[in-house]
Design a protein around this motif. Structure first.
Motif, PDB file in Angstrom:
ATOM      1  N   TYR A 146       0.834  -1.211   0.000  1.00 19.01           N
ATOM      2  CA  TYR A 146       0.000   0.000   0.000  1.00 19.01           C
ATOM      3  C   TYR A 146       0.866   1.258   0.000  1.00 19.01           C
ATOM      4  N   TYR A 147       1.958   1.225   0.779  1.00 12.26           N
ATOM      5  CA  TYR A 147       2.817   2.410   0.877  1.00 12.26           C
ATOM      6  C   TYR A 147       3.837   2.517  -0.249  1.00 12.26           C
ATOM      7  N   ARG A 148       3.927   1.481  -1.099  1.00 16.35           N
ATOM      8  CA  ARG A 148       4.906   1.544  -2.197  1.00 16.35           C
ATOM      9  C   ARG A 148       4.214   1.133  -3.480  1.00 16.35           C
ATOM     10  N   GLN A 149       3.239   1.937  -3.884  1.00 17.42           N
ATOM     11  CA  GLN A 149       2.414   1.569  -5.018  1.00 17.42           C
ATOM     12  C   GLN A 149       3.132   1.838  -6.336  1.00 17.42           C
ATOM     13  N   ASP A 150       2.797   1.015  -7.317  1.00 17.01           N
ATOM     14  CA  ASP A 150       3.359   1.191  -8.650  1.00 17.01           C
ATOM     15  C   ASP A 150       2.253   1.005  -9.682  1.00 17.01           C
ATOM     16  N   GLU A 151       2.665   0.870 -10.940  1.00 15.52           N
ATOM     17  CA  GLU A 151       1.681   0.825 -12.031  1.00 15.52           C
ATOM     18  C   GLU A 151       0.750  -0.388 -11.926  1.00 15.52           C
ATOM     19  N   ASN A 152       1.177  -1.436 -11.245  1.00 13.56           N
ATOM     20  CA  ASN A 152       0.330  -2.631 -11.172  1.00 13.56           C
ATOM     21  C   ASN A 152      -0.518  -2.681  -9.904  1.00 13.56           C
ATOM     22  N   SER A 153      -0.353  -1.692  -9.011  1.00 12.73           N
ATOM     23  CA  SER A 153      -1.068  -1.745  -7.731  1.00 12.73           C
ATOM     24  C   SER A 153      -2.583  -1.880  -7.889  1.00 12.73           C
ATOM     25  N   PRO A 154      -3.239  -1.143  -8.801  1.00 12.07           N
ATOM     26  CA  PRO A 154      -4.699  -1.309  -8.899  1.00 12.07           C
ATOM     27  C   PRO A 154      -5.102  -2.759  -9.206  1.00 12.07           C
ATOM     28  N   ASN A 155      -4.212  -3.511  -9.875  1.00 12.20           N
ATOM     29  CA  ASN A 155      -4.531  -4.906 -10.207  1.00 12.20           C
ATOM     30  C   ASN A 155      -4.223  -5.863  -9.072  1.00 12.20           C
ATOM     31  N   ALA A 156      -3.385  -5.433  -8.127  1.00  8.36           N
ATOM     32  CA  ALA A 156      -2.820  -6.392  -7.173  1.00  8.36           C
ATOM     33  C   ALA A 156      -3.190  -6.124  -5.723  1.00  8.36           C
ATOM     34  N   ILE A 157      -3.624  -4.909  -5.391  1.00  9.95           N
ATOM     35  CA  ILE A 157      -3.896  -4.636  -3.976  1.00  9.95           C
ATOM     36  C   ILE A 157      -5.260  -3.983  -3.787  1.00  9.95           C
ATOM     37  N   VAL A 158      -5.747  -4.078  -2.557  1.00  6.11           N
ATOM     38  CA  VAL A 158      -6.967  -3.387  -2.165  1.00  6.11           C
ATOM     39  C   VAL A 158      -6.589  -2.478  -0.995  1.00  6.11           C
ATOM     40  N   SER A 159      -7.221  -1.324  -0.913  1.00  4.32           N
ATOM     41  CA  SER A 159      -6.899  -0.388   0.167  1.00  4.32           C
ATOM     42  C   SER A 159      -7.577  -0.820   1.461  1.00  4.32           C
ATOM     43  N   THR A 172      -1.799   2.645 -16.050  1.00  2.00           N
ATOM     44  CA  THR A 172      -2.111   1.288 -15.602  1.00  2.00           C
ATOM     45  C   THR A 172      -2.894   0.588 -16.706  1.00  2.00           C
ATOM     46  N   ALA A 173      -2.496  -0.646 -17.017  1.00  2.00           N
ATOM     47  CA  ALA A 173      -3.315  -1.501 -17.884  1.00  2.00           C
ATOM     48  C   ALA A 173      -4.057  -2.442 -16.954  1.00  2.00           C
ATOM     49  N   TYR A 174      -5.369  -2.272 -16.887  1.00  2.00           N
ATOM     50  CA  TYR A 174      -6.141  -3.067 -15.915  1.00  2.00           C
ATOM     51  C   TYR A 174      -6.140  -4.542 -16.300  1.00  2.00           C
ATOM     52  N   ALA A 175      -6.058  -5.369 -15.244  1.00  2.00           N
ATOM     53  CA  ALA A 175      -5.975  -6.824 -15.439  1.00  2.00           C
ATOM     54  C   ALA A 175      -7.150  -7.311 -16.281  1.00  2.00           C
ATOM     55  N   GLY A 176      -6.847  -8.010 -17.352  1.00  2.00           N
ATOM     56  CA  GLY A 176      -7.893  -8.606 -18.187  1.00  2.00           C
ATOM     57  C   GLY A 176      -8.580  -7.612 -19.100  1.00  2.00           C
ATOM     58  N   GLY A 177      -8.161  -6.348 -19.082  1.00  2.00           N
ATOM     59  CA  GLY A 177      -8.806  -5.315 -19.891  1.00  2.00           C
ATOM     60  C   GLY A 177      -8.414  -5.423 -21.367  1.00  2.00           C
ATOM     61  N   ALA A 178      -9.106  -4.641 -22.203  1.00  2.00           N
ATOM     62  CA  ALA A 178      -8.907  -4.718 -23.653  1.00  2.00           C
ATOM     63  C   ALA A 178      -7.449  -4.446 -24.031  1.00  2.00           C
ATOM     64  N   ALA A 179      -6.849  -3.418 -23.439  1.00  2.00           N
ATOM     65  CA  ALA A 179      -5.476  -3.057 -23.791  1.00  2.00           C
ATOM     66  C   ALA A 179      -4.502  -4.170 -23.400  1.00  2.00           C
ATOM     67  N   GLN A 180      -4.686  -4.699 -22.182  1.00  2.00           N
ATOM     68  CA  GLN A 180      -3.770  -5.763 -21.738  1.00  2.00           C
ATOM     69  C   GLN A 180      -3.908  -7.002 -22.616  1.00  2.00           C
ATOM     70  N   ARG A 181      -5.133  -7.364 -22.958  1.00  2.00           N
ATOM     71  CA  ARG A 181      -5.340  -8.545 -23.814  1.00  2.00           C
ATOM     72  C   ARG A 181      -4.671  -8.354 -25.176  1.00  2.00           C
ATOM     73  N   ALA A 182      -4.620  -7.077 -25.620  1.00  2.00           N
ATOM     74  CA  ALA A 182      -4.024  -6.804 -26.925  1.00  2.00           C
ATOM     75  C   ALA A 182      -2.501  -6.737 -26.855  1.00  2.00           C
ATOM     76  N   GLY A 183      -1.950  -6.747 -25.637  1.00  2.71           N
ATOM     77  CA  GLY A 183      -0.499  -6.731 -25.497  1.00  2.71           C
ATOM     78  C   GLY A 183       0.087  -5.392 -25.101  1.00  2.71           C
ATOM     79  N   LEU A 184      -0.751  -4.430 -24.731  1.00  2.00           N
ATOM     80  CA  LEU A 184      -0.231  -3.138 -24.275  1.00  2.00           C
ATOM     81  C   LEU A 184       0.041  -3.163 -22.772  1.00  2.00           C
ATOM     82  N   SER A 185       0.970  -2.299 -22.342  1.00  2.00           N
ATOM     83  CA  SER A 185       1.418  -2.314 -20.942  1.00  2.00           C
ATOM     84  C   SER A 185       1.511  -0.903 -20.390  1.00  2.00           C
ATOM     85  N   ALA A 186       1.583  -0.843 -19.054  1.00  2.00           N
ATOM     86  CA  ALA A 186       1.878   0.425 -18.393  1.00  2.00           C
ATOM     87  C   ALA A 186       3.203   0.947 -18.927  1.00  2.00           C
TER      88      ALA A 186
END
Ligand code: ZN
Length: 630
Positions: A383-396, A517-531
């Motif tokens: 929580y205190y060291r968030q990065d581009e993948n935090s929305p996909n990996a943690i809950v507040s 952020t590329a949200y987990a399972g979202g259209a951009a991530q499925r297409a191969g795009l990244s943060a």
């Protein structure tokens, strides 16, 4: 840790004495002289904390100690560094004098800051711990800055005075290191207002260039303070302190707060403070009141009622607890609720704020991955060291913890037909784990890691163990719509807008539109795009934030878009299939019929005027005192 009774060394002097001087404001340096009456005979060890309670991240404050020397009555004594934050002074006889400077240029509530306009310090950044003597009392002499910058400077702190001179410079005292560490100190030309509430003197010091309306601020804060004291102590309605200080620093843009037993340090945008002539409360001011309410609630929950894992604080390393969903989450639940119950926040606005919290949690895919108990435990590295993948990996544990508190509260109210609520659990928590903390008798024990379910049952008669296992240790959705129904409130979800979703959060840096952020399972991530990928064109047209929004609004779910993007310096071309927009935006709609459960929850009948009994607890007598020139 409970403060030890004041003990004096044999010669009648305090065993530990700090002298803190804002010696070079332009270089942001505090000079400190620490005198140790009885250093350890085999070599005294000294250390700065690795973290500050309330902010769960290793910060290694020792990195800002610039120079450190020691001497005894015979002259200089050798000092060796043992690890990143510990020093050892060679064995000496008689009193030891340690001199050091601390670089203070962190404008946050967590560390120290000094320039020609003001000084702010947490003792965890400036005062070395004398290892083995942490339970001994100490004095702190606060010296003024050089005369060239000292015009009108004075001191605001809740450290007990022991001979302070004019303007508050002079001598203070703390019963032990824990107590010292818990009193931040402000020095400068702040504005100050006072009011009485809950049987205690309250002060607000505001630093920074503002035209703050202190009368308005005290008028709004007093009933909130009174309502909180009445929640924990419904009979006496008194706060557990005689004096409380809101230390507020206003900047262009900023937000933060850190809780202490008798005070809080707040950082806010200057436009979030009420100004003279302000007629209606702005969203920013509502947020500021919520912040002040949050930190004030911590004076009970986390500063006096503590997780057992924080008794005592281990300041050398991470202190792990799976309970921050209670200590931060419940505090986040009550911060706005107390504004509503005190009549400061209209009920309709409270329900909107609560719906925003629900939407925030609902938008994060991480809620299906991490439990709030795990989020609490890993706060230090996640929580205190968030990065581009935090929305996909943690809950507040703040936001979802607040919703767990809401779920518990609503469930208990419904099952007991309004006879019991989470408030009863807060009172039992207080009686068993908080009241009397810091007094002369031994402090009450901290809350055990597995202690809440049985306490809730004892306080309310309601057993929620199976639900708590799902809500706290699991990741399934909270059944909020079902829990709101008995209160006559409909919770519904809708898309934020009707455009199909690419599944990204974007950021504009200069002329570049980047995927944050590329949200987990979202259209951009499925297409191969990244943060980190820079979006160049969609369907052959260059995009910025606005044009991307417009383009998406003219597509439908299932449409395929061609995207050109740079990853580092390499051009990519992908095709993304757009998704239906997520139904993550919550709305809370109360039905017009009177509802006793809802009244009991929000605390007032009309929803507009404060309850008379709450108001009577607050005796707001705002007074205004500008820093006098000296
Ligand atoms: Zn908090």
């Amino acid at each position: 840790m409970s403060p030890a009774p004041v003990r004096r060394a044999a010669r009648g002097t305090d065993p530990l004495a700090y002298r803190i001087t804002p010696s070079d404001p332009h270089a942001h340096l505090f000079s400190v002289v620490l005198t140790i009456a009885e250093p350890a005979p085999d070599g005294q060890r000294l250390a700065l904390p690795a973290w500050i309670p309330g902010s769960y991240m290793i910060r290694e404050f020792a990195r800002h100690v610039v120079a450190l020397t020691a001497r005894d009555s015979r002259g200089a004594v050798r000092v060796a560094k043992l690890d990143k934050h510990t020093w050892r002074v060679a064995p000496t006889t008689g009193p030891l004098r340690v001199e050091y400077t601390v670089y203070a240029w962190d404008l946050s509530v967590r560390a120290a800051h000094l320039d020609a306009t003001h000084g702010f310090l947490n003792p965890t950044s400036v005062c070395l711990r004398v290892l083995g003597q942490e339970s001994r009392p100490c004095t702190v002499d606060l010296e003024p800055p050089p005369a060239s910058v000292a015009r009108g400077w004075r001191v605001a702190t809740t450290l007990p005075e022991a001979g302070a001179r004019r303007g508050g410079f002079g001598r203070y005292r703390a019963v032990d290191y824990d107590a010292l560490a818990d009193h931040p100190i402000e020095m400068g030309t702040f504005e100050l207002a006072r009011f009485e509430a809950a049987g205690a003197l309250h002060e607000i010091a505001v630093t920074g260039r503002t035209d703050v309306d202190l009368e308005r601020l005290t008028r709004d804060l007093a009933p909130v303070c009174a309502a909180q004291a009445a929640l924990f102590e419904p009979r006496t309605r008194r706060a557990p302190f005689a004096r409380y200080l809101f230390l507020t620093t206003a900047v262009g843009e900023g937000y933060g707060g850190l809780e202490h037993r008798d005070s809080t340090a707040l950082l806010c945008g200057r436009n979030d403070l009420p100004w003279r002539g302000m007629t209606t409360a702005t969203e920013g001011y509502r947020t500021f009141l919520g912040l002040a309410s949050h930190e004030y609630f911590h004076a009970w929950l986390v500063k006096r009622i503590r997780p057992a894992a924080f008794v005592p604080y281990d300041l050398d390393r991470e202190a792990y607890t799976r309970l921050l969903w209670i200590f931060e989450g419940f505090t986040s639940y009550y911060d706005d609720l107390m504004l509503a119950r005190a009549g400061v926040l209209p009920h309709a606005d409270y329900l909107k704020a609560l719906a925003r919290t629900i939407s925030t949690v609902q938008r994060g895919p991480g809620r299906a991955v991490q439990s709030v108990a795990d989020s609490s435990f890993d706060a230090w590295i996640k929580y205190y060291r968030q990065d581009e993948n935090s929305p996909n990996a943690i809950v507040s544990y703040y936001a979802k913890g607040a919703l767990v508190a809401l779920a518990i509260d609503l469930a208990v109210r419904a099952r007991t037909r309004g006879r019991a609520s989470l408030d009863d659990a807060m009172r039992l928590l207080w009686q068993r784990h908080g009241r009397g903390s810091g007094g002369r008798s031994p402090s009450p024990p901290g809350l055990p890691e597995d202690g809440f379910g049985s306490l809730l049952h004892e306080a309310t008669g309601v057993r929620l163990d199976a639900s708590l296992a799902r809500w706290v240790d699991g990741t399934s959705e909270l059944p909020l719509a079902r829990l709101f129904a008995p209160l006559g409130i409909a919770l519904t979800f809708a898309p934020a807008d009707r455009s199909p979703s690419l599944g990204v959060r974007v950021a504009t840096r200069g002329a570049e539109l980047t995927i944050a952020t590329a949200y987990a399972g979202g259209a951009a991530q499925r297409a191969g795009l990244s943060a980190g990928d820079q979006l160049v064109a969609v369907d052959g047209l260059r995009v910025d934030e606005k044009s991307l929004k417009t383009l998406l609004s003219r597509r439908r779910p299932g449409d395929v878009v061609e995207i050109h993007a740079f990853r580092r310096d390499e051009l990519l071309r992908v095709e993304a299939t757009l998704d239906a927009p997520a139904r993550s935006e919550a709305t809370l709609q109360p039905d017009p019929k009177d509802n006793a459960l809802r009244r009991g929850w929000l605390g007032t009948r009309s929803g507009a005027a404060p309850a008379a009994r709450v108001r009577s607890g607050a005796r707001a007598r705002p007074s205004r005192a500008r820093a006098a020139g000296a």
